[in-house]
Write an enzyme that holds these catalytic residues in place. Structure first.
Site, PDB file in Angstrom:
ATOM      1  N   LYS A 178       6.446   1.575  49.134  1.00  0.00           N
ATOM      2  CA  LYS A 178       7.324   1.975  48.031  1.00  0.00           C
ATOM      3  C   LYS A 178       8.089   0.750  47.544  1.00  0.00           C
ATOM      4  CE  LYS A 178      11.536   3.230  47.139  1.00  0.00           C
ATOM      5  NZ  LYS A 178      11.532   2.775  45.767  1.00  0.00           N
ATOM      6  N   GLU A 212      16.016  -4.874  57.652  1.00  0.00           N
ATOM      7  CA  GLU A 212      16.642  -6.161  57.303  1.00  0.00           C
ATOM      8  C   GLU A 212      17.550  -5.905  56.123  1.00  0.00           C
ATOM      9  OE1 GLU A 212      16.837  -8.700  59.130  1.00  0.00           O
ATOM     10  OE2 GLU A 212      15.296  -8.095  60.555  1.00  0.00           O
ATOM     11  N   CYS A 233      19.447 -12.344  50.028  1.00  0.00           N
ATOM     12  CA  CYS A 233      20.189 -11.900  51.215  1.00  0.00           C
ATOM     13  C   CYS A 233      20.769 -13.110  51.935  1.00  0.00           C
ATOM     14  CB  CYS A 233      19.271 -11.112  52.135  1.00  0.00           C
ATOM     15  SG  CYS A 233      17.832 -12.040  52.643  1.00  0.00           S
ATOM     16  N   GLU A 260      29.383  -7.897  50.684  1.00  0.00           N
ATOM     17  CA  GLU A 260      28.266  -8.547  49.992  1.00  0.00           C
ATOM     18  C   GLU A 260      28.356  -8.247  48.497  1.00  0.00           C
ATOM     19  OE1 GLU A 260      24.219  -7.026  50.356  1.00  0.00           O
ATOM     20  OE2 GLU A 260      23.529  -9.060  50.785  1.00  0.00           O
TER      21      GLU A 260
HETATM   22  N1  LIG Z   1      17.840  -9.255  55.208  1.00  0.00           N
HETATM   23  C1  LIG Z   1      16.848  -9.418  54.359  1.00  0.00           C
HETATM   24  O1  LIG Z   1      15.764  -9.913  54.698  1.00  0.00           O
HETATM   25  C2  LIG Z   1      17.032  -9.002  52.926  1.00  0.00           C
HETATM   26  C3  LIG Z   1      16.148  -9.496  51.969  1.00  0.00           C
HETATM   27  C4  LIG Z   1      16.301  -9.101  50.634  1.00  0.00           C
HETATM   28  C5  LIG Z   1      17.315  -8.232  50.269  1.00  0.00           C
HETATM   29  N2  LIG Z   1      18.161  -7.778  51.212  1.00  0.00           N
HETATM   30  C6  LIG Z   1      19.258  -6.885  50.822  1.00  0.00           C
HETATM   31  O2  LIG Z   1      18.814  -5.935  49.858  1.00  0.00           O
HETATM   32  C7  LIG Z   1      19.896  -5.549  49.018  1.00  0.00           C
HETATM   33  C8  LIG Z   1      19.466  -5.623  47.574  1.00  0.00           C
HETATM   34  O3  LIG Z   1      18.327  -4.881  47.357  1.00  0.00           O
HETATM   35  P1  LIG Z   1      18.334  -3.402  46.702  1.00  0.00           P
HETATM   36  O4  LIG Z   1      19.471  -3.255  45.765  1.00  0.00           O
HETATM   37  O5  LIG Z   1      16.946  -3.145  46.216  1.00  0.00           O
HETATM   38  O6  LIG Z   1      18.632  -2.499  47.992  1.00  0.00           O
HETATM   39  P2  LIG Z   1      18.554  -0.907  48.105  1.00  0.00           P
HETATM   40  O7  LIG Z   1      18.956  -0.575  49.490  1.00  0.00           O
HETATM   41  O8  LIG Z   1      19.243  -0.221  47.005  1.00  0.00           O
HETATM   42  O9  LIG Z   1      17.000  -0.578  47.895  1.00  0.00           O
HETATM   43  C9  LIG Z   1      16.007  -1.102  48.755  1.00  0.00           C
HETATM   44  C10 LIG Z   1      14.818  -0.156  48.716  1.00  0.00           C
HETATM   45  O10 LIG Z   1      15.207   1.082  49.291  1.00  0.00           O
HETATM   46  C11 LIG Z   1      14.888   2.145  48.401  1.00  0.00           C
HETATM   47  N3  LIG Z   1      15.836   3.256  48.595  1.00  0.00           N
HETATM   48  C12 LIG Z   1      16.953   3.550  47.880  1.00  0.00           C
HETATM   49  N4  LIG Z   1      17.529   4.689  48.360  1.00  0.00           N
HETATM   50  C13 LIG Z   1      16.783   5.080  49.411  1.00  0.00           C
HETATM   51  C14 LIG Z   1      16.885   6.161  50.340  1.00  0.00           C
HETATM   52  N5  LIG Z   1      17.869   7.064  50.277  1.00  0.00           N
HETATM   53  N6  LIG Z   1      15.952   6.250  51.316  1.00  0.00           N
HETATM   54  C15 LIG Z   1      14.969   5.327  51.423  1.00  0.00           C
HETATM   55  N7  LIG Z   1      14.800   4.303  50.559  1.00  0.00           N
HETATM   56  C16 LIG Z   1      15.698   4.182  49.570  1.00  0.00           C
HETATM   57  C17 LIG Z   1      14.979   1.500  47.033  1.00  0.00           C
HETATM   58  O11 LIG Z   1      14.307   2.266  46.072  1.00  0.00           O
HETATM   59  C18 LIG Z   1      14.324   0.152  47.317  1.00  0.00           C
HETATM   60  O12 LIG Z   1      12.922   0.284  47.320  1.00  0.00           O
HETATM   61  C19 LIG Z   1      21.015  -6.516  49.374  1.00  0.00           C
HETATM   62  O13 LIG Z   1      21.910  -5.873  50.242  1.00  0.00           O
HETATM   63  C20 LIG Z   1      20.310  -7.640  50.113  1.00  0.00           C
HETATM   64  O14 LIG Z   1      21.094  -8.382  50.991  1.00  0.00           O
HETATM   65  C21 LIG Z   1      18.046  -8.133  52.523  1.00  0.00           C
HETATM   66  O1  LIG Z   2      16.664 -12.054  50.136  1.00  0.00           O
HETATM   67  C1  LIG Z   2      16.275 -12.321  51.257  1.00  0.00           C
HETATM   68  C2  LIG Z   2      15.159 -13.229  51.566  1.00  0.00           C
HETATM   69  C3  LIG Z   2      15.635 -14.638  51.602  1.00  0.00           C
HETATM   70  C4  LIG Z   2      14.590 -15.619  51.372  1.00  0.00           C
HETATM   71  O2  LIG Z   2      13.424 -15.308  51.378  1.00  0.00           O
HETATM   72  C5  LIG Z   2      14.995 -17.010  51.140  1.00  0.00           C
HETATM   73  O3  LIG Z   2      16.153 -17.366  51.336  1.00  0.00           O
HETATM   74  O4  LIG Z   2      14.119 -17.795  50.741  1.00  0.00           O
END
Ligand SMILES: NC(=O)c1ccc[n+]([C@@H]2O[C@H](COP(=O)([O-])OP(=O)(O)OC[C@H]3O[C@@H](n4cnc5c(N)ncnc54)[C@H](O)[C@@H]3O)[C@@H](O)[C@H]2O)c1
Ligand SMILES: O=CCCC(=O)C(=O)O
Length: 486
Positions: free
Chosen positions: A178, A253, A287, A388
């Site tokens: 998804k 993550e 992130c 964040e």
């Molecule tokens: N630690 C890492 O490796 C990493 C990497 C990239 C992004 N992030 C984090 O992601 C966030 C930004 O991304 P975002 O806005 O897409 O996050 P989000 O949590 O809103 O969405 C992530 C995914 O989860 C889905 N989702 C939303 N509601 C859901 C539910 N109730 N149940 C299951 N799935 C659901 C979304 O549609 C999307 O596909 C930031 O907090 C960022 O730090 C973390």
């Molecule tokens: O958003 C998280 C992934 C971070 C990453 O891939 C990078 O810092 O390059």
């Protein structure tokens, strides 16, 4: 919308299918909210059922292939994706705003990840262990976990799904993916590469729909044996709880609030460059983005003035334009969140030295732009230093010495990445030892991940598992201990 607006579908059991309820939604260009990049499905639970059934039916034959055979598919996908770097990169820029060089770079990274995991199909998956019985053969092997649900965010719409899908497939799992709806067009282009490589039907399926229906449906589905999620903390925890409730494996993550420490002995020009690159590239939507800039008092003013000088030169604009350094926020909600944190920072007493505004006229008025913001006089307990923001906002925090710098760097619920600029080996060693983060970098920015090394966070940033490199095998397989006696 015009008659020529492209339409994208779900990918189930080897074919492109409309959502069974016929519902669609739009993927919008954040550089111009009036531009629809594509019409995408708003899928129902029935679509998810079909995808899970296809993945379940496909998993036995896929698991029975040799790792080398599965790897050959991934090598083919990589070659196809490489030949489409421009097309995929452009779609990414148009859907989520990062600049075209960054988007193409990310696509190239996706290709490299595919090749890395293709090679994993040839590497060892177990150990021979001396048995206490002299006649016995004791060893470990690994089994795939079955069908894996992949839930991915919009900020790295190629690299993140691929660093989940590629290891899932190479270790013999089938997948239901998804993607984030914001980047569903990019996802469809990625999916097309797998299709064109001839991946057997049902092995990888993609469903576009809301998080609450499709994402939650994946987390709760009895036939999904493991869920790998990257996204926000609130959603991640709900996904983890749903998986735990039914005994499924999960990996989360999540967010970060990443510090960079600038020691009094740092090369300040390099430190400024790293702060800008780590904090503002991709409009701060990584992130791993630098968010808290912790500077020793002896160099605070000099660092600040160098930083301000360089940030003032950054050009905000459409990521497709060659002169642009910083694109828009990925969507309206994200822009509103960033602007509300900027207000909150001022309300809580920080001093906004630069930026933090929404351009009101010209080409930028129709996009979700926020100019890069720099806050001075930030204290560690302010919201802008704790939560964040996921946008182009840097918060400057002054400290007396290295001990205080490390204490404040750790003063957060998150623990994803952290960096220090110093020329003193003692500072560097102390930082590496004391920092509560999954990725610590000395004289390098907080962002930047090497695909062959483990990646993941400590504290609230992660479920404490690791992705990428050989660490991925731990999530996508179960160890089987084998004892054989003639
Ligand atoms: N630690 C890492 O490796 C990493 C990497 C990239 C992004 N992030 C984090 O992601 C966030 C930004 O991304 P975002 O806005 O897409 O996050 P989000 O949590 O809103 O969405 C992530 C995914 O989860 C889905 N989702 C939303 N509601 C859901 C539910 N109730 N149940 C299951 N799935 C659901 C979304 O549609 C999307 O596909 C930031 O907090 C960022 O730090 C973390
Ligand atoms: O958003 C998280 C992934 C971070 C990453 O891939 C990078 O810092 O390059």
């Amino acid at each position: 919308m015009t008659n020529s607006t492209p339409v994208y579908r779900n990918y189930i059991n080897g074919e492109w299918r409309d959502s069974e309820n016929g519902k669609t939604q739009h993927s919008i260009n954040p550089a111009n909210k009036n531009e629809i990049v594509g019409i995408i499905p708003d899928s129902s639970k029935q679509d998810l059922e079909d995808a899970v059934a296809a993945a379940k039916a496909a998993k036995l034959a896929w698991r029975k292939l040799a790792g080398v055979q599965r790897g050959n598919f991934l090598f083919k996908v990589a070659d196809i994706m490489e030949s489409r770097t421009n097309e995929i990169g452009e779609a990414m820029t148009m859907e989520m705003g990062k600049t075209l060089p960054e988007a193409k770079g990310e696509t190239a990274r996706g290709v490299a990840i595919l090749r890395y995991y293709a090679g994993e199909g040839m590497r060892k998956i177990g150990d021979v262990i001396p048995s206490s019985d002299a006649d016995a053969f004791l060893y470990t092997t690994r089994s795939p976990i079955g069908t894996v649900g992949v839930i991915s965010p919009w900020n790295f719409p190629v690299a993140i799904p691929i660093w989940k899908i590629a290891p899932a497939l190479i270790y013999g799992n089938s997948v239901v993916w998804k993607p984030a709806t914001e980047t569903a067009v990019t996802a469809a282009k990625v999916m097309q590469c797998f299709h064109d490589a001839g991946l057997p039907s049902g092995v990888l399926n993609m469903i576009v729909g809301s998080g609450s229906v499709i994402g939650q449906g994946i987390a709760e589905h009895a036939d999904i044996n493991g869920i790998t999620f990257t996204g926000s903390n609130a959603v991640g925890k709900a996904v983890g709880q749903a998986a735990l409730a039914r005994g499924a494996k999960y990996q989360l993550e999540m967010g970060g609030k990443n510090p960079i420490i600038i020691a009094a002995d740092a090369d300040l020009d390099l430190a400024v460059e790293a702060t800008i690159s780590g904090g503002l590239r991709s409009t701060g939507q990584k992130c791993t983005a630098t968010s808290r800039v912790i500077v020793e008092k002896d160099v605070y003013e000099e660092f600040k003035s160098k930083l301000l000088g360089k940030v003032a030169e950054l050009k905000v604009g459409n990521g497709l334009d060659s002169g642009t350094w910083l694109g828009p926020c990925a969507n309206e909600k994200q822009m509103d969140t960033v602007l509300s944190y900027i207000n909150k920072g001022v309300e809580e007493g920080a001093v906004l030295l630069h930026g933090g505004t929404r351009p009101a006229d010209g080409d930028l008025a129709d996009g979700f732009y926020v100019t890069p913001a720099i806050f001075d006089k930030v204290t560690s307990r302010m919201s802008i230093a704790q939560e964040e923001i996921f946008g182009p906002v840097l918060t400057l925090i002054e400290v007396n010495d290295m001990q205080e710098a490390i204490e404040l760097a750790n003063d957060t619920d998150y623990g994803l990445s952290a960096s220090i600029y110093t020329r003193n080996i003692g500072n560097a060693m102390l930082f590496v030892q004391e920092m509560e983060a999954g990725l610590v970098r000395v004289n390098a920015e907080t962002a930047g991940v090497e695909l062959q090394a483990p990646f993941g966070g400590m504290k609230q940033s992660s479920s404490h598992s690791r992705e990428q490199g050989q660490a991925a095998i731990e999530f996508y397989t179960s160890i089987k201990t084998v004892f054989i006696k003639p």
